[in-house]
Scaffold this motif. Structure first.
Motif, mmCIF file in Angstrom:
data_model
loop_
_atom_site.group_PDB
_atom_site.id
_atom_site.type_symbol
_atom_site.label_atom_id
_atom_site.label_comp_id
_atom_site.label_asym_id
_atom_site.label_seq_id
_atom_site.Cartn_x
_atom_site.Cartn_y
_atom_site.Cartn_z
ATOM 1 N N LEU A 58 0.830 -1.207 0.000
ATOM 2 C CA LEU A 58 0.000 0.000 0.000
ATOM 3 C C LEU A 58 0.864 1.257 0.000
ATOM 4 C CD1 LEU A 58 -2.761 -1.206 2.441
ATOM 5 C CD2 LEU A 58 -3.130 -0.497 0.059
ATOM 6 N N GLU A 59 2.000 1.191 0.671
ATOM 7 C CA GLU A 59 2.920 2.332 0.622
ATOM 8 C C GLU A 59 3.362 2.568 -0.824
ATOM 9 O OE1 GLU A 59 6.929 4.034 2.826
ATOM 10 O OE2 GLU A 59 6.588 1.870 2.813
ATOM 11 N N GLY A 60 3.639 1.500 -1.550
ATOM 12 C CA GLY A 60 3.983 1.636 -2.964
ATOM 13 C C GLY A 60 2.829 2.189 -3.784
ATOM 14 N N ALA A 61 1.597 1.823 -3.424
ATOM 15 C CA ALA A 61 0.418 2.304 -4.156
ATOM 16 C C ALA A 61 0.196 3.799 -3.958
ATOM 17 C CB ALA A 61 -0.822 1.525 -3.726
ATOM 18 N N LEU A 62 0.831 4.394 -2.957
ATOM 19 C CA LEU A 62 0.720 5.840 -2.754
ATOM 20 C C LEU A 62 1.375 6.619 -3.891
ATOM 21 C CD1 LEU A 62 1.423 6.041 1.080
ATOM 22 C CD2 LEU A 62 -0.799 6.205 -0.079
ATOM 23 N N GLY B 208 -5.664 7.467 -3.169
ATOM 24 C CA GLY B 208 -6.581 7.828 -2.089
ATOM 25 C C GLY B 208 -7.082 6.616 -1.322
ATOM 26 N N ASN B 209 -7.434 5.564 -2.046
ATOM 27 C CA ASN B 209 -7.907 4.342 -1.378
ATOM 28 C C ASN B 209 -6.788 3.686 -0.577
ATOM 29 O OD1 ASN B 209 -10.453 4.693 -2.470
ATOM 30 N ND2 ASN B 209 -10.066 3.336 -4.200
ATOM 31 N N ALA B 210 -5.565 3.796 -1.067
ATOM 32 C CA ALA B 210 -4.426 3.249 -0.315
ATOM 33 C C ALA B 210 -4.270 3.984 1.019
ATOM 34 C CB ALA B 210 -3.146 3.336 -1.144
ATOM 35 N N LEU B 211 -4.484 5.297 1.005
ATOM 36 C CA LEU B 211 -4.435 6.059 2.260
ATOM 37 C C LEU B 211 -5.513 5.579 3.228
ATOM 38 C CD1 LEU B 211 -3.869 9.670 0.876
ATOM 39 C CD2 LEU B 211 -2.266 8.337 2.252
#
Length: 181
Positions: free
Chosen positions: A131-135, A144-147
């Motif tokens: 998810l950090e990579g998806a940022l 936004g959804n990753a946040l």
């Protein structure tokens, strides 16, 4: 009979069939899981959507949905990823497949994966690094959804990543003297 109608050429027939199977719920789960391996990609995508509508009662189809995330059709991957957020809402079982889906070439699949990881909340802790990579994804909805997913995971590491990401976000990287908005 209803399961066979998922292959019908008429979209309205398929839609009404989906409503009926969703209303039937748990008794339809096994047959819907089998549809995920049919040749017809529209039927596979519809089956994933219906399983998602059935939600926790469709938990026995979790493994079939996890397999469907690797389908050759993007729409099937997307609907399977979406469904896992409700079908396996109290399980970490789909997390490795959802992590893989964060790297999918199709933005709708990546978006669905982040939403499902958000729904899984603390069960998705294994996905924090992904998810950090998806940022840094090119799509703002994925970012936004990753946040939101990191917020819902709610571990100290997830919070640290959120803060690290949000601190510089107060400065807009695309604002310039030529474009102040």
């Amino acid at each position: 009979t209803l399961i066979d109608l998922l292959d019908d050429e008429d979209a309205m027939t398929r839609r009404h069939t989906a409503y009926a199977l969703s209303a039937i719920g748990a008794p339809a789960v096994e047959a819907l899981g089998e549809v995920l391996s049919r040749a017809n990609p529209v039927a596979r995508a519809d089956a994933a959507t219906i399983l998602g509508d059935i939600a926790l009662a469709a938990a026995p189809a979790t493994n079939a949905l996890i397999a469907a995330i690797k389908d050759s059709e993007a729409s099937v991957r997307q609907h399977a990823a979406e469904a896992l957020g409700t079908v396996a809402a109290s399980s970490s079982a789909p997390v490795p497949s959802l992590i893989d889906a964060l790297a999918d070439e199709d933005v709708a699949v990546r978006t669905a994966a982040t939403l499902s990881l958000c729904r899984l909340g603390p069960y998705a802790a294994e996905a924090i690094t992904a998810l950090e990579g998806a940022l840094d994804d090119a799509n703002r909805y994925v970012r936004g959804n990753a946040l939101f997913a990191l917020e819902r995971i709610d571990t100290p590491l997830a919070k640290d990543i959120l803060i690290k990401h949000l601190m510089p976000a107060r400065w807009c990287p695309i604002t310039s003297p030529e474009s102040t908005f």
